[in-house]
Design an enzyme around this catalytic site. Structure first.
Site, PDB file in Angstrom:
ATOM      1  N   CYS A 362      57.677  16.226 -53.190  1.00 27.61           N
ATOM      2  CA  CYS A 362      57.375  17.381 -54.034  1.00 27.61           C
ATOM      3  C   CYS A 362      58.214  18.600 -53.670  1.00 27.61           C
ATOM      4  O   CYS A 362      58.575  19.396 -54.536  1.00 27.61           O
ATOM      5  CB  CYS A 362      55.890  17.709 -53.979  1.00 27.61           C
ATOM      6  SG  CYS A 362      55.253  17.981 -52.315  1.00 27.61           S
ATOM      7  N   CYS A 558      64.265  64.568 -56.197  1.00 29.49           N
ATOM      8  CA  CYS A 558      64.965  65.300 -57.257  1.00 29.49           C
ATOM      9  C   CYS A 558      65.953  64.455 -58.048  1.00 29.49           C
ATOM     10  O   CYS A 558      66.432  64.893 -59.096  1.00 29.49           O
ATOM     11  CB  CYS A 558      65.680  66.508 -56.676  1.00 29.49           C
ATOM     12  SG  CYS A 558      67.076  66.082 -55.580  1.00 29.49           S
ATOM     13  N   HIS A 634      51.409  20.582 -50.486  1.00 26.98           N
ATOM     14  CA  HIS A 634      51.930  20.109 -51.775  1.00 26.98           C
ATOM     15  C   HIS A 634      52.610  21.261 -52.504  1.00 26.98           C
ATOM     16  O   HIS A 634      52.032  22.339 -52.666  1.00 26.98           O
ATOM     17  CB  HIS A 634      50.788  19.554 -52.629  1.00 26.98           C
ATOM     18  CG  HIS A 634      51.240  19.012 -53.946  1.00 26.98           C
ATOM     19  ND1 HIS A 634      52.138  17.971 -54.056  1.00 26.98           N
ATOM     20  CD2 HIS A 634      50.936  19.382 -55.215  1.00 26.98           C
ATOM     21  CE1 HIS A 634      52.349  17.719 -55.336  1.00 26.98           C
ATOM     22  NE2 HIS A 634      51.644  18.566 -56.050  1.00 26.98           N
TER      23      HIS A 634
END
Length: 718
Positions: A362, A558, A634
């Site tokens: 995976c 600024c 996983h």
């Protein structure tokens, strides 16, 4: 060059390539001869009223075709849409089941009234065979069933005829309640075509059916004697409806609905069912899905999806369902472009889509899918001249091309890539998240996607580091991913990726030497044991202007050219905590005159020469295109497939499994998750106040389990 005659009757479908002498993608032909150079000459079966009669022959390259049996060719020929033929062919599990349909098998078909269950009564031949070369189409007569499991009409009426692409689900015979007897339907001809019943279709309501039913009884008894696995969000289940029809879906919510007792499950069904909702129950929303697909039932009514536990061949033994060969889409001459947004859902969404996982792959599957499915960012590094490429680089290109053309890469292709990497051992210790991979060719140990990415870019693609980093203004060093390092006390409970990146780079005095075209940010977590933050909010856009080395920056107050940077101002609650603070000389003096900031130590910045203090500073932005997630060892991934904010996909290479650990196979799945885009489109202030437990299941999964965020330069858009 002399062609060699092919004696045996062979059929094929054209799967890719441009139109050539009559053949185009999706058309069906019959092989007449094959040349020595690998070209096929054959007859073409086209559309129209005389669909079964072939046209004059043409030529097509063998690698542009996929072989068919005569039965498969006849079934696909009745599908008038060429794109639907290819779409069905790319769902090998469903197409295989359709090819093996027998009488009285239960199916779900597309109908003008919606998705309806019915019984296959007859296999029909459509068209007249006027000469030996004609190929008659095949369709299915289907008898609808009502809530009493009888014929929907008391009068004998002509049964509707459906083609193979109209069938969206095949229910195994053992899912039909035992003891039911179906009355044979009568065949009626169509007005527009000659239709003939094929009498050889097996009648499974006789002895053959009884034999198959007798084999299901031990399985039912065995299931009753063992305690079922506990349900969780993401479990694939089946439920017997009141009309005795089995429906299938994925658990999206578990809990006790208002006004009910006991545990209930909210299930997203595979297709629309009348009476179901879009995730609401009793006026309250529990999850979000397409209309008429949300079913709420007590947990006791749910069972594990049995389609992927046993085969329905009637053999009585537990065998894995065999996947038919998947059509090859490799093109050595032309690289496939990334999948466009308009085609992504039709090509990718569903089961048996994406990259099929195998033995703890995976981490590899999710990484490849995230990098190469829809993004063009990394395309240029895969397009080197063929004579300079390693074989492993060619293998990777074939995987990418196959994914983009077909939408599915079988495990064999990825296993070949893994072998070329030298990774022959793939095991996972459940404790400690220690993946160990013995890599022979590259002398490395692949532990997770971070190390895989390094090997992939450095060794396979021979690519320069994606990032050029300067630490404490020393010499530049290369890297492929950027690890976040910081103290938890520096951040709030639910930080954004922007805040994590800014804080980590400023704390470590790290700057980008130049703006990267791809930025992979690794979250502060380590495997399964340690996760610094329970939830992390994705930043859809990442502003890296203030962490670019020797680049003009604007004053935080600024907007003029900044000359100082202050680390101690980073968490200041009065100055947008979590954002990098840099000031011009005037604002630096004023900000640090405050009693709470007088102890700060601002560092001077290297201001680029010849830059006017009033020059507007351009912003350098990166776009999020993928997220890798990990839970219980996983890996899964979320991928952005287009510019639309709702264009998100969820990919899991091992969403389900068919068969046992030894002889089965994994079932990958891709799901559309537009609800993630809806969530991320909210203002940052709203996201910071969000309650993750009340978000949709996939969104909550991303917030909790995120591991790597992948960004790309807007110069290479999705």
């Amino acid at each position: 060059m002399e062609p060699k005659t092919v004696m045996k009757e062979k059929y094929f479908i054209v799967t890719r390539g441009k139109s050539r002498k009559g053949f185009c993608r999706g058309c069906i032909g019959r092989v007449e001869a094959e040349t020595q150079c690998g070209e096929l000459t054959g007859l073409l079966y086209s559309g129209g009223s005389n669909v079964g009669s072939p046209k004059s022959g043409g030529t097509v390259r063998r690698e542009d075709t996929y072989p068919l049996t005569r039965h498969q060719a006849q079934l696909l020929l009745f599908v008038s849409s060429f794109s639907k033929r290819l779409e069905l062919l790319c769902n090998p599990q469903l197409f295989s089941a359709i090819c093996e349909l027998t009488q009285d098998d239960l199916v779900v078909v597309k109908h003008k009234k919606g998705h309806l269950p019915g019984l296959v009564k007859n296999l029909m031949q459509i068209g007249r065979k006027e000469n030996k070369d004609d190929l008659q189409m095949l369709g299915f007569e289907v008898e609808f069933v009502d809530s009493d499991h009888n014929q929907s009409s008391k009068k004998p009426t002509p049964l509707p005829l459906f083609n193979a692409a109209d069938i969206i689900q095949v229910v195994p015979s053992y899912s039909v309640p035992l003891g039911l007897h179906w009355r044979d339907g009568q065949c009626k001809g169509l007005n527009t075509k000659a239709v003939t019943r094929i009498n050889s279709m097996p009648n499974t309501s006789s002895r053959a059916r009884l034999g198959r039913e007798s084999h299901t009884e031990p399985r039912v008894i065995q299931n009753q004697s063992t305690s079922p696995a506990p349900l969780e969000v993401g479990s694939m289940v089946e439920v017997m409806s009141n009309s005795k029809i089995t429906v299938y879906g994925v658990v999206q919510w578990l809990g006790v609905p208002a006004g009910k007792t006991g545990d209930w499950a909210g299930i997203e069904l595979e297709y629309e069912v009348n009476g179901c909702s879009d995730g609401k129950y009793g006026g309250q929303r529990y999850f979000t899905c397409k209309a008429s697909r949300a079913l709420f039932v007590p947990v006791t009514k749910c069972s594990p999806d049995a389609r992927f536990l046993y085969s329905s061949t009637g053999s009585g033994t537990s065998k894995p369902t065999e996947i038919p060969p998947v059509p090859l889409f490799e093109d050595p001459e032309e690289d496939a472009p990334p999948i466009p947004e308009s085609e992504a859902l039709s090509l990718l969404e569903g089961r048996m889509k994406g990259i099929q996982g195998h033995i703890n792959s995976c981490y590899l599957d999710a990484t490849l899918f995230s990098l190469f499915s829809t993004s063009v960012t990394l395309d240029h590094i895969c397009k080197k001249p063929a004579d300079t490429e390693q074989p492993i680089t060619c293998t990777l290109r074939k995987i990418v091309n196959r994914l983009r053309r077909q939408g599915f890469v079988p495990t064999e292709s990825v296993m070949n890539f893994r072998k070329q990497l030298g990774c022959d051992t793939f095991q996972t210790e459940e404790k400690g998240m220690h993946h160990y991979r013995t890599c022979i060719d590259f002398k490395c140990v692949l532990i997770d996607p971070e190390e895989l990415i390094t090997v992939l870019f450095q060794k396979v693609l021979s690519t320069e580091p994606l990032l050029k980093l300067r630490s404490k203004r020393e010499t530049c060093q290369g890297a492929y991913t950027l690890q976040i390092f910081l103290e938890k006390e520096q951040m709030g409970q639910m930080p954004t990726v922007q805040q994590l990146l800014d804080t980590s780079c400023l704390s470590g005095d790290i700057k980008f030497d130049e703006a990267p075209y791809c930025l992979i940010v690794q979250m502060p977590r380590f495997g399964n044991k340690y996760k610094m933050f329970s939830h992390i909010i994705p930043s859809t856009e990442l502003d890296i202007t203030d962490i670019l080395y020797n680049s003009p920056r604007e004053c935080f107050v600024c907007g003029h050219l900044a000359e100082y940077e202050c680390l101690q101002c980073l968490p200041d609650r009065k100055l947008q905590p979590g954002r990098i603070k840099q000031f011009c000389t005037t604002c630096n003096t004023q900000v640090h005159s405050h009693p709470t900031r007088q102890g700060h130590s601002p560092k001077p910045l290297q201001v680029p020469a010849n830059v006017s203090p009033d020059t507007p500073v351009p912003r350098h932005m990166m776009q999020l295109f993928a997220v890798l997630c990990i839970k219980t060892s996983h890996y899964v991934s979320f991928v952005k497939y287009g510019p639309d904010p709702r264009s998100w996909l969820f990919f899991d290479s091992m969403a389900d499994r068919c068969g046992d650990d030894q002889s089965g196979y994994n079932i990958p799945e891709i799901r559309a998750c537009p609800e993630l885009g809806d969530f991320l489109s909210q203002p940052e202030e709203e996201l910071a106040r969000a309650n993750p437990s009340q978000t949709p299941e996939l969104t909550r999964r991303l917030l909790c389990d995120s591991y790597m965020f992948l960004y790309q330069s807007p110069a290479t858009p999705l």
